[in-house]
Design a protein around this motif. Structure first.
Motif, PDB file in Angstrom:
ATOM      1  N   ILE A 299       0.871  -1.172   0.000  1.00  0.00           N
ATOM      2  CA  ILE A 299       0.000   0.000   0.000  1.00  0.00           C
ATOM      3  C   ILE A 299       0.906   1.220   0.000  1.00  0.00           C
ATOM      4  CG2 ILE A 299      -1.740   1.287   1.280  1.00  0.00           C
ATOM      5  CD1 ILE A 299      -2.662  -1.380   2.460  1.00  0.00           C
ATOM      6  N   LYS A 300       0.753   2.060  -1.016  1.00  0.00           N
ATOM      7  CA  LYS A 300       1.568   3.254  -1.140  1.00  0.00           C
ATOM      8  C   LYS A 300       0.685   4.473  -0.902  1.00  0.00           C
ATOM      9  CE  LYS A 300       4.153   3.296  -4.828  1.00  0.00           C
ATOM     10  NZ  LYS A 300       4.615   3.137  -6.201  1.00  0.00           N
ATOM     11  N   LEU A 301       1.216   5.391  -0.144  1.00  0.00           N
ATOM     12  CA  LEU A 301       0.493   6.614   0.160  1.00  0.00           C
ATOM     13  C   LEU A 301       1.143   7.771  -0.587  1.00  0.00           C
ATOM     14  CD1 LEU A 301      -1.592   8.212   1.832  1.00  0.00           C
ATOM     15  CD2 LEU A 301       0.148   8.408   3.592  1.00  0.00           C
ATOM     16  N   HIS A 302       0.373   8.437  -1.415  1.00  0.00           N
ATOM     17  CA  HIS A 302       0.821   9.630  -2.115  1.00  0.00           C
ATOM     18  C   HIS A 302      -0.068  10.777  -1.675  1.00  0.00           C
ATOM     19  CE1 HIS A 302       3.440   7.573  -5.022  1.00  0.00           C
ATOM     20  NE2 HIS A 302       2.585   6.585  -4.891  1.00  0.00           N
ATOM     21  N   TYR A 303       0.525  11.899  -1.378  1.00  0.00           N
ATOM     22  CA  TYR A 303      -0.258  13.057  -0.987  1.00  0.00           C
ATOM     23  C   TYR A 303       0.335  14.313  -1.604  1.00  0.00           C
ATOM     24  CZ  TYR A 303       3.416  13.816   2.454  1.00  0.00           C
ATOM     25  OH  TYR A 303       4.618  14.024   3.062  1.00  0.00           O
ATOM     26  N   VAL A 304      -0.504  15.312  -1.711  1.00  0.00           N
ATOM     27  CA  VAL A 304      -0.098  16.591  -2.260  1.00  0.00           C
ATOM     28  C   VAL A 304      -0.445  17.656  -1.229  1.00  0.00           C
ATOM     29  CG1 VAL A 304      -0.468  18.251  -4.117  1.00  0.00           C
ATOM     30  CG2 VAL A 304      -0.605  15.811  -4.594  1.00  0.00           C
ATOM     31  N   VAL A 305       0.500  18.509  -0.933  1.00  0.00           N
ATOM     32  CA  VAL A 305       0.268  19.623  -0.022  1.00  0.00           C
ATOM     33  C   VAL A 305       0.153  20.880  -0.879  1.00  0.00           C
ATOM     34  CG1 VAL A 305       1.188  20.957   1.904  1.00  0.00           C
ATOM     35  CG2 VAL A 305       1.569  18.496   1.803  1.00  0.00           C
ATOM     36  N   TYR A 306      -0.954  21.565  -0.758  1.00  0.00           N
ATOM     37  CA  TYR A 306      -1.154  22.785  -1.534  1.00  0.00           C
ATOM     38  C   TYR A 306      -1.936  23.786  -0.687  1.00  0.00           C
ATOM     39  CZ  TYR A 306      -5.642  20.467  -2.479  1.00  0.00           C
ATOM     40  OH  TYR A 306      -6.840  19.824  -2.352  1.00  0.00           O
ATOM     41  N   PRO A 307      -1.811  25.072  -0.996  1.00  0.00           N
ATOM     42  CA  PRO A 307      -2.496  26.102  -0.207  1.00  0.00           C
ATOM     43  C   PRO A 307      -4.015  25.998  -0.324  1.00  0.00           C
ATOM     44  CG  PRO A 307      -0.790  27.072  -1.589  1.00  0.00           C
ATOM     45  CD  PRO A 307      -0.943  25.648  -2.010  1.00  0.00           C
ATOM     46  N   LYS A 308      -4.666  26.476   0.692  1.00  0.00           N
ATOM     47  CA  LYS A 308      -6.126  26.489   0.706  1.00  0.00           C
ATOM     48  C   LYS A 308      -6.641  27.304  -0.479  1.00  0.00           C
ATOM     49  CE  LYS A 308      -9.870  27.188   3.951  1.00  0.00           C
ATOM     50  NZ  LYS A 308     -10.226  27.622   5.296  1.00  0.00           N
ATOM     51  N   GLY A 309      -7.577  26.760  -1.204  1.00  0.00           N
ATOM     52  CA  GLY A 309      -8.126  27.434  -2.372  1.00  0.00           C
ATOM     53  C   GLY A 309      -7.452  27.040  -3.674  1.00  0.00           C
ATOM     54  N   TRP A 310      -6.410  26.238  -3.608  1.00  0.00           N
ATOM     55  CA  TRP A 310      -5.689  25.799  -4.804  1.00  0.00           C
ATOM     56  C   TRP A 310      -6.098  24.377  -5.181  1.00  0.00           C
ATOM     57  CZ3 TRP A 310      -0.270  27.486  -6.390  1.00  0.00           C
ATOM     58  CH2 TRP A 310      -0.129  28.867  -6.236  1.00  0.00           C
ATOM     59  N   HIS A 311      -7.371  24.097  -5.127  1.00  0.00           N
ATOM     60  CA  HIS A 311      -7.848  22.742  -5.429  1.00  0.00           C
ATOM     61  C   HIS A 311      -7.525  22.337  -6.863  1.00  0.00           C
ATOM     62  CE1 HIS A 311      -9.808  22.681  -1.578  1.00  0.00           C
ATOM     63  NE2 HIS A 311     -10.408  23.827  -1.859  1.00  0.00           N
ATOM     64  N   TRP A 312      -7.538  23.302  -7.763  1.00  0.00           N
ATOM     65  CA  TRP A 312      -7.207  22.998  -9.159  1.00  0.00           C
ATOM     66  C   TRP A 312      -5.788  22.462  -9.272  1.00  0.00           C
ATOM     67  CZ3 TRP A 312      -3.057  25.650 -11.046  1.00  0.00           C
ATOM     68  CH2 TRP A 312      -2.678  26.784 -10.334  1.00  0.00           C
ATOM     69  N   TYR A 313      -4.864  23.036  -8.505  1.00  0.00           N
ATOM     70  CA  TYR A 313      -3.479  22.572  -8.518  1.00  0.00           C
ATOM     71  C   TYR A 313      -3.374  21.161  -7.943  1.00  0.00           C
ATOM     72  CZ  TYR A 313       1.421  22.221  -7.188  1.00  0.00           C
ATOM     73  OH  TYR A 313       2.711  21.795  -7.015  1.00  0.00           O
ATOM     74  N   GLY A 314      -4.046  20.938  -6.834  1.00  0.00           N
ATOM     75  CA  GLY A 314      -4.043  19.609  -6.223  1.00  0.00           C
ATOM     76  C   GLY A 314      -4.623  18.553  -7.145  1.00  0.00           C
ATOM     77  N   ASN A 315      -5.682  18.905  -7.866  1.00  0.00           N
ATOM     78  CA  ASN A 315      -6.285  17.950  -8.804  1.00  0.00           C
ATOM     79  C   ASN A 315      -5.357  17.647  -9.978  1.00  0.00           C
ATOM     80  OD1 ASN A 315      -8.631  17.722  -7.304  1.00  0.00           O
ATOM     81  ND2 ASN A 315      -9.654  19.388  -8.383  1.00  0.00           N
TER      82      ASN A 315
ATOM     83  N   VAL B 197      -2.004  17.830 -10.019  1.00  0.00           N
ATOM     84  CA  VAL B 197      -0.887  17.014  -9.530  1.00  0.00           C
ATOM     85  C   VAL B 197      -1.351  15.602  -9.199  1.00  0.00           C
ATOM     86  CG1 VAL B 197       0.813  16.782  -7.673  1.00  0.00           C
ATOM     87  CG2 VAL B 197       0.412  19.004  -8.719  1.00  0.00           C
ATOM     88  N   ALA B 198      -2.519  15.460  -8.606  1.00  0.00           N
ATOM     89  CA  ALA B 198      -3.038  14.131  -8.283  1.00  0.00           C
ATOM     90  C   ALA B 198      -3.279  13.313  -9.548  1.00  0.00           C
ATOM     91  CB  ALA B 198      -4.329  14.256  -7.474  1.00  0.00           C
ATOM     92  N   ASN B 199      -3.859  13.934 -10.582  1.00  0.00           N
ATOM     93  CA  ASN B 199      -4.094  13.211 -11.834  1.00  0.00           C
ATOM     94  C   ASN B 199      -2.791  12.827 -12.524  1.00  0.00           C
ATOM     95  OD1 ASN B 199      -6.894  13.146 -11.719  1.00  0.00           O
ATOM     96  ND2 ASN B 199      -7.092  15.157 -12.654  1.00  0.00           N
ATOM     97  N   LEU B 200      -1.839  13.730 -12.555  1.00  0.00           N
ATOM     98  CA  LEU B 200      -0.535  13.411 -13.148  1.00  0.00           C
ATOM     99  C   LEU B 200       0.142  12.268 -12.391  1.00  0.00           C
ATOM    100  CD1 LEU B 200       0.862  16.982 -13.890  1.00  0.00           C
ATOM    101  CD2 LEU B 200       0.130  15.276 -15.560  1.00  0.00           C
ATOM    102  N   ASN B 201       0.077  12.321 -11.072  1.00  0.00           N
ATOM    103  CA  ASN B 201       0.682  11.278 -10.249  1.00  0.00           C
ATOM    104  C   ASN B 201       0.004   9.930 -10.478  1.00  0.00           C
ATOM    105  OD1 ASN B 201       2.014   9.822  -8.316  1.00  0.00           O
ATOM    106  ND2 ASN B 201       1.546  11.204  -6.634  1.00  0.00           N
ATOM    107  N   GLN B 202      -1.314   9.928 -10.529  1.00  0.00           N
ATOM    108  CA  GLN B 202      -2.057   8.688 -10.745  1.00  0.00           C
ATOM    109  C   GLN B 202      -1.749   8.099 -12.123  1.00  0.00           C
ATOM    110  OE1 GLN B 202      -6.274   9.172 -10.574  1.00  0.00           O
ATOM    111  NE2 GLN B 202      -6.693   6.991 -10.767  1.00  0.00           N
TER     112      GLN B 202
END
Length: 139
Positions: A7-23, A25-30
Motif C-alpha cells: 500500500i503506497k500513500l501519495h499526498y499533495v500539499v497545496y495552499p487552501k483554495g488551490w484545489h485545481w493545482y491539487g487535482n 498534480v493528483a491526476n498526473l501522479n495517478q
C-alpha cells in the motif's frame, strides 16, 4: 507462495483554495503510477527489445528524478520559474538574497528539526544563482 500487497500513500500539499493545482498534480501522479507499474511488471523478465528498453527507461527516469531532487528540487524549480516569469528585476531581487533567507529561517526555527541535506542544497543553489547575478553584472 505467500501473496504480498503493498500500500503506497501519495499526498499533495497545496495552499487552501488551490484545489485545481491539487487535482492536476493528483491526476498526473495517478497516471504516471499506473503507467510505471504496468511497465515495471512487463520489465521484470524482459524478453524482447521493447521490454529491455522500457526497463532501461524506468531506471533512467528514476535515477534522473532522484538526482534532480537531491541537487535542485522541484520546489526550487517552481520558485525560480515563477520569479523568472515576474521579470528580470523581480528575478534578481527574489533569487539574489534567497540563500540568506534559507540560512535565517533554518537557524531561527529549530523545531521541527532541520533537514540538513535540503538546507545545504537550497543554500548552495541560491548562493550559486546570486554569484551568477554578480558575475553577469560585472561582465
Amino acid at each position: 507462495q505467500e501473496r504480498r500487497s503493498v500500500i503506497k500513500l501519495h499526498y499533495v500539499v497545496y495552499p487552501k483554495g488551490w484545489h485545481w493545482y491539487g487535482n492536476i498534480v493528483a491526476n498526473l501522479n495517478q497516471n504516471y503510477n499506473t503507467w510505471a507499474r504496468g511497465n515495471f511488471l512487463r520489465t521484470l523478465r524482459p524478453a524482447g527489445i521493447y521490454e529491455k528498453s522500457m526497463a532501461w527507461w524506468i531506471w533512467l527516469t528514476t535515477w534522473f528524478n532522484s538526482m534532480f531532487v537531491e541537487y535542485f528540487g522541484w520546489d526550487n524549480l517552481i520558485y525560480i520559474s515563477l520569479t523568472y516569469a515576474l521579470g528580470p528585476l523581480a528575478f534578481l531581487i527574489l533569487t539574489s538574497f534567497r540563500h540568506y533567507a534559507v540560512y535565517m529561517t533554518s537557524f531561527a526555527f529549530r523545531d521541527p528539526p532541520i533537514a540538513h541535506g535540503y538546507l545545504m542544497r537550497d543554500a548552495k543553489l541560491y548562493k550559486t544563482i546570486a554569484l551568477c547575478h554578480l558575475v553577469c553584472s560585472l561582465l
